[in-house]
Design a protein around this motif. Structure first.
Motif, PDB file in Angstrom:
ATOM      1  N   ALA A  83       0.808  -1.002  -0.134  1.00 32.95           N
ATOM      2  CA  ALA A  83      -0.050   0.113   0.352  1.00 32.95           C
ATOM      3  C   ALA A  83       0.577   1.370  -0.304  1.00 32.95           C
ATOM      4  O   ALA A  83       1.949   1.291   0.493  1.00 32.95           O
ATOM      5  N   ILE A  84      -0.231   2.266  -0.236  1.00 28.03           N
ATOM      6  CA  ILE A  84       0.890   3.667  -0.213  1.00 28.03           C
ATOM      7  C   ILE A  84      -0.212   4.596   1.380  1.00 28.03           C
ATOM      8  O   ILE A  84      -1.006   4.342   0.307  1.00 28.03           O
ATOM      9  N   GLU A  85       0.862   5.135   2.037  1.00 27.98           N
ATOM     10  CA  GLU A  85      -0.008   5.896   2.549  1.00 27.98           C
ATOM     11  C   GLU A  85       0.066   7.377   2.337  1.00 27.98           C
ATOM     12  O   GLU A  85       1.578   7.721   2.236  1.00 27.98           O
ATOM     13  N   VAL A  86      -0.682   8.342   2.652  1.00 27.38           N
ATOM     14  CA  VAL A  86      -0.779   9.158   2.330  1.00 27.38           C
ATOM     15  C   VAL A  86      -1.655  10.198   3.605  1.00 27.38           C
ATOM     16  O   VAL A  86      -2.463  10.106   4.234  1.00 27.38           O
ATOM     17  N   VAL A  87      -0.049  11.122   4.538  1.00 26.87           N
ATOM     18  CA  VAL A  87      -0.876  11.826   5.639  1.00 26.87           C
ATOM     19  C   VAL A  87      -0.400  13.300   5.340  1.00 26.87           C
ATOM     20  O   VAL A  87       0.495  14.036   4.807  1.00 26.87           O
ATOM     21  N   VAL A  88      -1.773  14.039   5.379  1.00 22.72           N
ATOM     22  CA  VAL A  88      -1.551  15.204   5.782  1.00 22.72           C
ATOM     23  C   VAL A  88      -2.047  15.817   6.711  1.00 22.72           C
ATOM     24  O   VAL A  88      -3.286  15.681   7.104  1.00 22.72           O
ATOM     25  N   TRP A  89      -1.240  17.025   7.054  1.00 18.94           N
ATOM     26  CA  TRP A  89      -1.362  17.641   8.453  1.00 18.94           C
ATOM     27  C   TRP A  89      -2.045  19.277   7.926  1.00 18.94           C
ATOM     28  O   TRP A  89      -1.061  19.570   6.876  1.00 18.94           O
ATOM     29  N   ASP A  90      -3.480  20.131   8.398  1.00 16.04           N
ATOM     30  CA  ASP A  90      -3.211  21.294   8.708  1.00 16.04           C
ATOM     31  C   ASP A  90      -3.510  21.777   9.882  1.00 16.04           C
ATOM     32  O   ASP A  90      -3.590  21.131  10.393  1.00 16.04           O
ATOM     33  N   SER A  91      -3.551  23.047   9.872  1.00 15.49           N
ATOM     34  CA  SER A  91      -3.992  23.836  11.396  1.00 15.49           C
ATOM     35  C   SER A  91      -5.135  23.393  11.636  1.00 15.49           C
ATOM     36  O   SER A  91      -5.951  24.410  12.468  1.00 15.49           O
ATOM     37  N   ASP A  92      -6.337  23.215  10.764  1.00 16.96           N
ATOM     38  CA  ASP A  92      -7.545  23.050  11.284  1.00 16.96           C
ATOM     39  C   ASP A  92      -8.370  22.159  12.139  1.00 16.96           C
ATOM     40  O   ASP A  92      -8.219  21.229  11.612  1.00 16.96           O
ATOM     41  N   PRO A  93      -8.324  22.507  12.999  1.00 19.02           N
ATOM     42  CA  PRO A  93      -8.614  21.243  14.120  1.00 19.02           C
ATOM     43  C   PRO A  93     -10.184  20.348  13.700  1.00 19.02           C
ATOM     44  O   PRO A  93      -9.953  18.941  14.457  1.00 19.02           O
ATOM     45  N   ASN A  94     -10.770  21.202  12.505  1.00 22.40           N
ATOM     46  CA  ASN A  94     -12.636  20.431  12.042  1.00 22.40           C
ATOM     47  C   ASN A  94     -12.502  19.309  11.231  1.00 22.40           C
ATOM     48  O   ASN A  94     -11.181  20.024  10.303  1.00 22.40           O
ATOM     49  N   ALA A  95     -12.822  18.014  12.139  1.00 22.92           N
ATOM     50  CA  ALA A  95     -13.029  16.996  11.233  1.00 22.92           C
ATOM     51  C   ALA A  95     -13.358  16.892   9.672  1.00 22.92           C
ATOM     52  O   ALA A  95     -14.712  18.056   9.877  1.00 22.92           O
ATOM     53  N   PRO A  96     -13.163  16.930   8.661  1.00 27.03           N
ATOM     54  CA  PRO A  96     -13.959  16.772   7.064  1.00 27.03           C
ATOM     55  C   PRO A  96     -15.217  15.928   7.613  1.00 27.03           C
ATOM     56  O   PRO A  96     -14.813  15.153   8.259  1.00 27.03           O
ATOM     57  N   ALA A  97     -16.013  16.526   6.996  1.00 29.49           N
ATOM     58  CA  ALA A  97     -17.395  15.508   6.605  1.00 29.49           C
ATOM     59  C   ALA A  97     -17.725  15.483   4.987  1.00 29.49           C
ATOM     60  O   ALA A  97     -18.253  16.377   4.566  1.00 29.49           O
ATOM     61  N   ALA A  98     -17.826  13.824   5.046  1.00 27.60           N
ATOM     62  CA  ALA A  98     -18.631  13.628   3.599  1.00 27.60           C
ATOM     63  C   ALA A  98     -19.515  14.237   3.844  1.00 27.60           C
ATOM     64  O   ALA A  98     -21.130  14.142   4.565  1.00 27.60           O
ATOM     65  N   ARG A  99     -20.858  14.558   2.305  1.00 31.39           N
ATOM     66  CA  ARG A  99     -22.034  15.489   2.950  1.00 31.39           C
ATOM     67  C   ARG A  99     -22.744  13.685   1.882  1.00 31.39           C
ATOM     68  O   ARG A  99     -22.148  12.433   1.492  1.00 31.39           O
ATOM     69  N   THR A 100     -23.825  14.251   1.728  1.00 34.81           N
ATOM     70  CA  THR A 100     -24.736  13.160   1.507  1.00 34.81           C
ATOM     71  C   THR A 100     -25.065  13.597  -0.351  1.00 34.81           C
ATOM     72  O   THR A 100     -24.571  14.633  -0.324  1.00 34.81           O
ATOM     73  N   THR A 101     -24.472  12.181  -0.518  1.00 33.02           N
ATOM     74  CA  THR A 101     -24.885  12.074  -2.020  1.00 33.02           C
ATOM     75  C   THR A 101     -25.945  12.874  -2.543  1.00 33.02           C
ATOM     76  O   THR A 101     -27.233  12.851  -2.381  1.00 33.02           O
ATOM     77  N   ASP A 102     -25.819  14.017  -3.791  1.00 35.91           N
ATOM     78  CA  ASP A 102     -26.673  14.883  -4.232  1.00 35.91           C
ATOM     79  C   ASP A 102     -26.186  15.164  -5.611  1.00 35.91           C
ATOM     80  O   ASP A 102     -25.484  16.284  -5.988  1.00 35.91           O
ATOM     81  N   PRO A 103     -26.931  14.143  -6.545  1.00 33.91           N
ATOM     82  CA  PRO A 103     -26.248  14.511  -7.593  1.00 33.91           C
ATOM     83  C   PRO A 103     -26.655  15.762  -8.292  1.00 33.91           C
ATOM     84  O   PRO A 103     -25.384  16.239  -9.832  1.00 33.91           O
ATOM     85  N   SER A 104     -27.629  16.951  -8.123  1.00 38.79           N
ATOM     86  CA  SER A 104     -27.053  17.889  -8.797  1.00 38.79           C
ATOM     87  C   SER A 104     -26.227  19.143  -7.528  1.00 38.79           C
ATOM     88  O   SER A 104     -25.722  20.845  -8.493  1.00 38.79           O
ATOM     89  N   ARG A 105     -25.378  18.706  -6.691  1.00 39.25           N
ATOM     90  CA  ARG A 105     -23.778  19.466  -5.986  1.00 39.25           C
ATOM     91  C   ARG A 105     -23.151  19.850  -7.290  1.00 39.25           C
ATOM     92  O   ARG A 105     -22.627  18.817  -7.895  1.00 39.25           O
ATOM     93  N   ILE A 106     -23.027  21.063  -7.553  1.00 39.46           N
ATOM     94  CA  ILE A 106     -21.095  20.783  -8.200  1.00 39.46           C
ATOM     95  C   ILE A 106     -19.985  20.983  -7.292  1.00 39.46           C
ATOM     96  O   ILE A 106     -20.498  22.131  -6.051  1.00 39.46           O
ATOM     97  N   GLY A 107     -19.295  20.475  -6.919  1.00 38.53           N
ATOM     98  CA  GLY A 107     -18.051  20.388  -5.973  1.00 38.53           C
ATOM     99  C   GLY A 107     -18.284  19.586  -4.876  1.00 38.53           C
ATOM    100  O   GLY A 107     -19.515  19.570  -5.071  1.00 38.53           O
ATOM    101  N   ARG A 108     -17.549  20.157  -4.596  1.00 39.48           N
ATOM    102  CA  ARG A 108     -17.674  19.730  -3.044  1.00 39.48           C
ATOM    103  C   ARG A 108     -17.568  17.976  -3.044  1.00 39.48           C
ATOM    104  O   ARG A 108     -18.352  17.571  -2.072  1.00 39.48           O
ATOM    105  N   HIS A 109     -17.326  16.954  -3.683  1.00 39.87           N
ATOM    106  CA  HIS A 109     -17.057  15.693  -3.870  1.00 39.87           C
ATOM    107  C   HIS A 109     -16.121  15.121  -3.279  1.00 39.87           C
ATOM    108  O   HIS A 109     -15.743  13.897  -3.451  1.00 39.87           O
TER     109      HIS A 109
END
Length: 148
Positions: free
Chosen positions: A88-114
């Motif tokens: 496997a390949i491991e990718v780790v990214v650190w940043d300064s924002d403590p908020n965890a990203p969250a996947a959005r619910t499926t919405d085929p009409s949404r542009i971006g943020r996927h």
């Protein structure tokens, strides 16, 4: 910078590891993708590892999405670490924002943020860990199209 081999995901030793620091501007996204491609090319050439074209493209995609999120939502520098085991390949990214990203619910009409939805779909593992400052997002991508 290369580091000594360490224990990687799923008990496999890390065969190659490299770390990169970026300023957090939008230009660092392409730079991070390029580093990922070069890292995998070196692993193939110098260590004879079998890295499928699919794994290379998925790694570049995951790096792009994770670094994009870091640049977009966290002020300041972004750190990226790449590691490779026999599987496997491991990718780790650190940043300064403590908020965890969250996947959005499926919405085929949404542009971006996927981005996070895509990362979750193409990785074996996705983990977010809060740090003293910011967060650490880790992803694991299969090295070959089919594992032995």
């Amino acid at each position: 910078m290369l580091k000594e081999p360490q224990a990687g995901g799923e008990g496999c030793p890390t065969l190659r590891q490299a770390g990169y620091a970026f300023g957090g501007d939008t230009g660092c996204i392409a730079e991070a993708r390029d580093h990922a491609g070069e890292f995998l090319a070196r692993a193939r050439a110098e260590q004879g590892l079998e890295v499928s074209s699919r794994a290379t493209e998925l790694t570049r995609l995951v790096v792009s999405e994770l670094v994009t999120n870091a640049c977009k939502y966290a002020p300041g520098p972004v750190l990226m670490e790449l590691g490779i085991t026999e599987t496997a390949i491991e990718v780790v990214v650190w940043d300064s924002d403590p908020n965890a990203p969250a996947a959005r619910t499926t919405d085929p009409s949404r542009i971006g943020r996927h981005g996070l939805e895509i990362v979750k779909a193409v990785t074996q593992m996705l983990d977010v860990e809060r740090q003293a400052v910011g967060k650490r997002v880790s992803a694991r991508i299969a090295l070959r199209d089919t594992q032995p």
